[in-house]
Scaffold this motif. Structure first.
Motif, PDB file in Angstrom:
ATOM      1  N   LEU A 230      53.918  22.235  28.856  1.00 57.16           N
ATOM      2  CA  LEU A 230      53.396  23.098  27.794  1.00 57.16           C
ATOM      3  C   LEU A 230      54.117  22.665  26.519  1.00 57.16           C
ATOM      4  CD1 LEU A 230      51.937  25.612  26.601  1.00 57.16           C
ATOM      5  CD2 LEU A 230      53.875  26.979  27.410  1.00 57.16           C
ATOM      6  N   GLU A 231      53.317  22.269  25.514  1.00 62.56           N
ATOM      7  CA  GLU A 231      53.884  21.625  24.315  1.00 62.56           C
ATOM      8  C   GLU A 231      54.028  22.612  23.166  1.00 62.56           C
ATOM      9  OE1 GLU A 231      52.196  17.799  23.481  1.00 62.56           O
ATOM     10  OE2 GLU A 231      52.110  18.211  21.324  1.00 62.56           O
ATOM     11  N   GLU A 232      55.194  22.603  22.543  1.00 62.00           N
ATOM     12  CA  GLU A 232      55.493  23.414  21.360  1.00 62.00           C
ATOM     13  C   GLU A 232      54.918  24.828  21.485  1.00 62.00           C
ATOM     14  OE1 GLU A 232      56.359  20.365  17.772  1.00 62.00           O
ATOM     15  OE2 GLU A 232      54.304  21.072  17.875  1.00 62.00           O
ATOM     16  N   PRO A 233      55.430  25.618  22.425  1.00 59.95           N
ATOM     17  CA  PRO A 233      54.894  26.977  22.592  1.00 59.95           C
ATOM     18  C   PRO A 233      55.153  27.872  21.392  1.00 59.95           C
ATOM     19  CG  PRO A 233      56.850  26.637  23.956  1.00 59.95           C
ATOM     20  CD  PRO A 233      56.487  25.304  23.412  1.00 59.95           C
ATOM     21  N   ILE A 234      56.233  27.598  20.658  1.00 57.07           N
ATOM     22  CA  ILE A 234      56.515  28.352  19.425  1.00 57.07           C
ATOM     23  C   ILE A 234      56.888  27.351  18.337  1.00 57.07           C
ATOM     24  CG2 ILE A 234      57.317  30.415  20.617  1.00 57.07           C
ATOM     25  CD1 ILE A 234      60.196  29.418  20.007  1.00 57.07           C
ATOM     26  N   HIS A 235      57.022  27.840  17.106  1.00 53.76           N
ATOM     27  CA  HIS A 235      57.448  26.925  16.056  1.00 53.76           C
ATOM     28  C   HIS A 235      58.888  26.490  16.312  1.00 53.76           C
ATOM     29  CE1 HIS A 235      57.619  24.952  12.147  1.00 53.76           C
ATOM     30  NE2 HIS A 235      56.297  24.949  12.250  1.00 53.76           N
ATOM     31  N   CYS A 254      57.758  20.706  26.418  1.00 52.25           N
ATOM     32  CA  CYS A 254      57.904  19.483  25.632  1.00 52.25           C
ATOM     33  C   CYS A 254      57.890  19.852  24.153  1.00 52.25           C
ATOM     34  CB  CYS A 254      56.758  18.521  25.948  1.00 52.25           C
ATOM     35  SG  CYS A 254      56.816  16.975  25.017  1.00 52.25           S
ATOM     36  N   ILE A 255      58.760  19.245  23.393  1.00 54.51           N
ATOM     37  CA  ILE A 255      58.714  19.355  21.928  1.00 54.51           C
ATOM     38  C   ILE A 255      59.013  17.973  21.336  1.00 54.51           C
ATOM     39  CG2 ILE A 255      59.329  21.805  21.723  1.00 54.51           C
ATOM     40  CD1 ILE A 255      61.965  19.345  20.905  1.00 54.51           C
ATOM     41  N   TYR A 276      60.588  17.259  28.517  1.00 52.76           N
ATOM     42  CA  TYR A 276      60.102  16.006  27.923  1.00 52.76           C
ATOM     43  C   TYR A 276      60.308  16.110  26.412  1.00 52.76           C
ATOM     44  CZ  TYR A 276      57.456  15.267  32.286  1.00 52.76           C
ATOM     45  OH  TYR A 276      57.080  15.104  33.589  1.00 52.76           O
ATOM     46  N   ILE A 277      60.454  14.946  25.762  1.00 54.47           N
ATOM     47  CA  ILE A 277      60.438  14.940  24.297  1.00 54.47           C
ATOM     48  C   ILE A 277      59.397  13.934  23.819  1.00 54.47           C
ATOM     49  CG2 ILE A 277      62.792  15.744  24.004  1.00 54.47           C
ATOM     50  CD1 ILE A 277      63.561  12.809  23.342  1.00 54.47           C
TER      51      ILE A 277
END
Ligand SMILES: [Mg+2]
Length: 401
Positions: A230-235, A254-255, A276-277
């Motif tokens: 799940l990518e960038e769930p919040i800022h 992941c961010i 993950y990045i």
């Protein structure tokens, strides 16, 4: 080998997607190309490149690291992460291209040589908010992508917030996922998972949109999809908030596309905030910095997956690092843009079966097709085409300096 010029080209062959290419020339006749496209900031970046040009013209093009450090520290009052690191990225990529051409070797050879035969890609199916159809259409697109040879895709299944508790629509908002939107998101992902089968790899991008409660609920609601991430769930501004999400979901996170340089990744990795990045080579500080960030991640047993939603020079640059990175997951791409890439570079990447294969061509291994780049030149501020009524040979040179 002295740098003689830095020339930006803002070209928009796909509507709404202005790509900033940069050509760095030298007094030995070798030139290199870079990219720092960023769709909302094109005019700012082009002006920034003009300042960078004043710093680097006359410097030895072979001294990539010294130039990187000089630009970063010269403008560090701005915080070197973000605007400055975009500018550094374009120059750094072009200088690596020059070095490869000067030495007659692909950049991946200069970085230590390949650790893989090919770089696997992941691509996209349409996001909920960009799609006129429903989950069935997304599922059909996913199947078509699978049949084209890809084994991983990403999508954003979350409808934009609407209703009385929504504010003005804009990138700074913190969105709430309503129960109706949760349901639609799950339907979207269930349709895709059902169509591609249990082993196909799926990622979900939240585009840094949500409040913590919604992010946690989204992670829980999609647990059964078995996401890769799940990518960038919040800022990204508050790592404590990200930690709260992390401690309350059981999906990998992941961010990275909004994190720049090794320093932005230090706390992320040390605090084990994600699985993950995804640094972007055209934003994080170029080939030099992507390589360093990948090594930092390796020390934490975390894979990198370079973000890439930009033009073809960016993907060529990320590819060079991916070839030499042991802890690679996949490189991002938008495979539906490859037809356009083919018109903008020469030769096109060797793309087969959802992977890019290396060539022995020196540097980045590609050149810009300047005829087509100039055909689609736009004003960086207005995005109006400059040459729409003029032959290419008489191209307005306003943005070719
Ligand atoms: Mg993203």
């Amino acid at each position: 080998m002295k740098i003689t010029d830095v020339r930006p080209y803002v070209s928009m062959p796909i509507d709404g997607q202005p790509w900033i290419f940069v050509e760095v020339t030298t007094d030995e006749g070798i030139s290199g190309i870079g990219e720092c496209s960023d769709y909302a900031s094109t005019g700012l970046l082009v002006r920034g490149l003009d300042w960078i040009k004043r710093e680097v013209v006359g410097q030895d093009a072979r001294n990539i690291e010294n130039i990187w450090q000089t630009i970063f520290h010269k403008f560090d009052d701005l915080n070197g992460r973000g605007f400055v690191s975009h500018l550094i990225s374009a120059i750094d990529i072009a200088l690596w291209d020059i070095k490869g051409k000067a030495l007659g070797a692909p950049i991946y050879q200069l970085l230590g040589g390949p650790v893989r035969e090919r770089v696997p890609l992941y691509t996209h199916v349409q996001d909920w908010n960009s799609n006129a159809g429903g989950p069935e259409d997304a599922a059909k697109a996913a199947v078509a992508t699978k049949e084209a040879g890809y084994s991983a895709i990403k999508t954003d299944p979350f409808p934009a917030q609407a209703g009385p508790d929504a504010g003005f629509s804009g990138p700074a908002e913190v969105e709430r996922l309503t129960p109706e939107n949760f349901r639609k998101s799950v339907e979207w992902m269930d349709a895709i998972r059902g169509a591609v089968g249990p082993d196909f790899e799926l990622m979900v991008d939240a585009h840094a949109r949500f409040d913590v409660a919604s992010a946690i609920e989204a992670g829980r609601a999609l647990e059964h999809i078995n996401l890769i991430w799940l990518e960038e769930p919040i800022h990204v501004e508050n790592h404590n908030a990200l930690r709260q999400v992390r401690e309350n979901v059981r999906v990998p996170l992941c961010i990275g596309e909004r994190h720049f340089t090794r320093w932005d990744y230090t706390e992320v990795l040390n605090s084990r905030l994600v699985d993950y990045i995804m640094p972007d080579v055209a934003w994080c500080g170029g080939i030099s910095e992507l390589r360093r960030i990948a090594a930092m991640a390796e020390a934490h047993f975390i894979r990198i997956s370079p973000h890439d939603a930009l033009g073809p020079v960016s993907i060529a640059a990320g590819f060079q690092v991916c070839m030499t990175t042991p802890n690679l997951y996949r490189q991002e791409c938008l495979h539906t843009w490859f037809d356009t890439f083919e018109t903008m570079i020469n030769p096109m990447f060797d793309v087969r079966d959802g992977s890019i294969y290396p060539t022995d061509r020196p540097g980045l291994g590609i050149e810009l097709n300047l005829d087509n780049v100039q055909r689609y030149l736009v004003d960086p501020d207005t995005r109006e085409y400059l040459n729409i009524d003029t032959p290419v040979e008489n191209a307005n040179s306003k943005w070719i300096r």
